[in-house]
Design an enzyme around this catalytic site. Structure first.
Site, PDB file in Angstrom:
ATOM      1  N   HIS A  59       3.134   3.482  -8.760  1.00  0.00           N
ATOM      2  CA  HIS A  59       2.976   2.051  -9.046  1.00  0.00           C
ATOM      3  C   HIS A  59       4.247   1.501  -9.734  1.00  0.00           C
ATOM      4  CE1 HIS A  59      -1.051   2.186  -7.602  1.00  0.00           C
ATOM      5  NE2 HIS A  59      -1.542   2.872  -8.615  1.00  0.00           N
ATOM      6  N   GLY A 101       0.292   5.448  -4.352  1.00  0.00           N
ATOM      7  CA  GLY A 101      -0.306   6.721  -4.762  1.00  0.00           C
ATOM      8  C   GLY A 101       0.202   7.864  -3.898  1.00  0.00           C
ATOM      9  N   ASP A 155       0.835  -1.207   0.000  1.00  0.00           N
ATOM     10  CA  ASP A 155       0.000   0.000   0.000  1.00  0.00           C
ATOM     11  C   ASP A 155       0.869   1.257   0.000  1.00  0.00           C
ATOM     12  OD1 ASP A 155      -2.284   1.501   0.068  1.00  0.00           O
ATOM     13  OD2 ASP A 155      -2.727   1.146   2.175  1.00  0.00           O
ATOM     14  N   LEU A 175      11.335 -20.230  -4.169  1.00  0.00           N
ATOM     15  CA  LEU A 175      10.236 -19.418  -3.632  1.00  0.00           C
ATOM     16  C   LEU A 175       8.983 -19.566  -4.499  1.00  0.00           C
ATOM     17  CD1 LEU A 175       9.469 -16.926  -1.669  1.00  0.00           C
ATOM     18  CD2 LEU A 175       9.931 -15.531  -3.670  1.00  0.00           C
ATOM     19  N   ARG A 204       0.063   9.211  -9.978  1.00  0.00           N
ATOM     20  CA  ARG A 204      -0.032   7.967  -9.195  1.00  0.00           C
ATOM     21  C   ARG A 204       0.654   6.799  -9.901  1.00  0.00           C
ATOM     22  NH1 ARG A 204      -3.607   7.648  -5.154  1.00  0.00           N
ATOM     23  NH2 ARG A 204      -4.030   5.480  -5.605  1.00  0.00           N
TER      24      ARG A 204
END
Ligand code: FPP
Length: 256
Positions: A46, A32, A29, A140, A42
Site C-alpha cells: 500500500h 497486496g 489493485d 486536475l 501487505r
C-alpha cells in the site's frame, strides 16, 4: 518513450485534443500481491501504491486529463483484518498531511467521495480540509473515493430523493436519471470516459456503478505499485483506439 520491443510508441494526442479522456477512474489493485511476491507485509504494498498514485496524479495533470477518480478504500474493505484497515487509514492521513500543500500548489482540486458518517473524526476533518483548501483550484480534479461503494452511493441518493418527496418538495413522477445523478457524490462531474484496473482482475468491484454506464475499460496486468507514466499513456492510447457509440451506430453507419 518507446513501446515494448524498441518500437516507438505512437505519440499521444496533445492535452487539448478531444481524444484525451476528460475523466479517468482507476481501480488501484494488486498492492497486496505486489508485496507478498516480495516477501513483504501487505502494508508495504500500500505504501508503494501511494508512490504510484503520486506519479499518476502528476502525469494525468501533465497530459491534460480533467478528472481523476481513485478507488482508495471501498465500503467492502472494512472486511479486511483490523491491522490492514488501520494501515490504509494511516496512509490516507499521511497522504493528505504530506501531499495536500503540493497538490494545492499544483492547482489540483481534491473532492472526496464516499460515506463520511462511519469514518473517524480526524479522517473526516482531513477530507474536509483537503476539499476546502483546494476548492478554488482549476487544474486536475482528483476525486478520492474513500469509504466508497457505488451501490451505497446510489442508495444514499435515493434516500435523499425520498426525503424530498416526504417533505412535499418533489413529485415522484419528476424523478429521472438527471435528478438522481444530481444527488450522487459526483454531482456535476462528467462520467468517467476510461476506467483502468490494474493487477489483471476484470471486474468493477462496486466502483462508480452508475457513472460507468458508458466508460471504456482497460485492464492491465501490472500490480498497482508498478503502474507508471508509460502505463498511463498506454492505457490512454488504447482508449483512443476505441469506438464509442453510446448505444448509437458507428460513424458512417446508416442502418437499414
Ligand atoms: C487494492 O490492493 C488496493 C487497495 C485496497 C487500496 C488502494 C490504496 C492505495 C493505492 C494507497 C492508499 C492511498 C490513499 C490515498 C489512502 P489489494 O490490497 O486489494 O491488493 P491484492 O488484490 O493484491 O490483495
Amino acid at each position: 518513450m518507446s513501446a515494448a520491443g524498441g518500437v516507438p510508441a505512437r505519440p499521444l494526442p496533445s492535452a487539448d485534443d478531444p481524444r484525451i479522456p476528460t475523466h479517468i477512474g482507476i481501480i488501484m489493485d494488486g498492492n497486496g500481491r505486489w508485496a507478498q511476491s516480495r516477501g513483504l507485509p501487505r502494508a508495504a504494498g500500500h505504501r508503494k501504491g501511494v508512490e504510484a498514485l503520486r506519479r499518476t496524479v502528476r502525469h494525468a495533470g501533465e497530459l491534460g486529463v480533467g478528472y481523476l477518480t481513485i478507488f482508495s478504500f471501498s465500503s467492502e474493505n472494512w472486511s479486511r483484518p483490523a491491522q490492514e484497515i488501520a494501515s490504509l487509514m494511516s496512509l490516507l492521513r499521511r497522504f493528505i498531511q504530506q501531499d495536500l500543500k503540493e497538490l494545492a500548489q499544483a492547482n489540483v482540486r481534491v473532492i472526496p467521495i464516499g460515506r463520511r458518517d462511519d469514518l473517524a473524526d480526524d479522517i473526516r476533518a482531513l477530507l474536509v480540509e483537503a476539499e476546502e483548501t483546494t476548492r478554488a483550484n482549476t487544474g486536475l480534479t482528483l476525486l478520492v473515493a474513500f469509504n466508497y461503494g457505488g451501490r451505497d452511493e446510489i442508495a444514499r441518493a435515493c434516500r435523499k430523493l425520498a426525503e424530498r418527496v416526504r417533505a412535499g418538495e418533489l413529485d415522484p413522477a419528476a424523478i429521472d436519471e438527471t435528478l438522481l445523478a444530481c444527488e450522487l457524490d459526483t454531482a456535476g462531474i462528467p462520467d468517467p470516459d476510461l476506467i483502468i484496473r490494474t493487477s489483471g482482475e476484470n471486474r468493477l468491484s462496486n466502483f462508480t456503478m452508475w457513472q460507468a454506464a458508458y466508460s471504456e475499460f482497460v485492464f492491465v496486468p501490472q500490480h498497482w505499485p508498478d503502474f507508471d507514466e508509460a502505463s498511463l499513456e498506454a492505457a490512454i492510447r488504447e482508449f483512443c483506439n476505441r469506438d464509442r457509440r453510446f448505444g448509437g451506430l458507428a460513424a458512417g453507419m446508416t442502418g437499414g
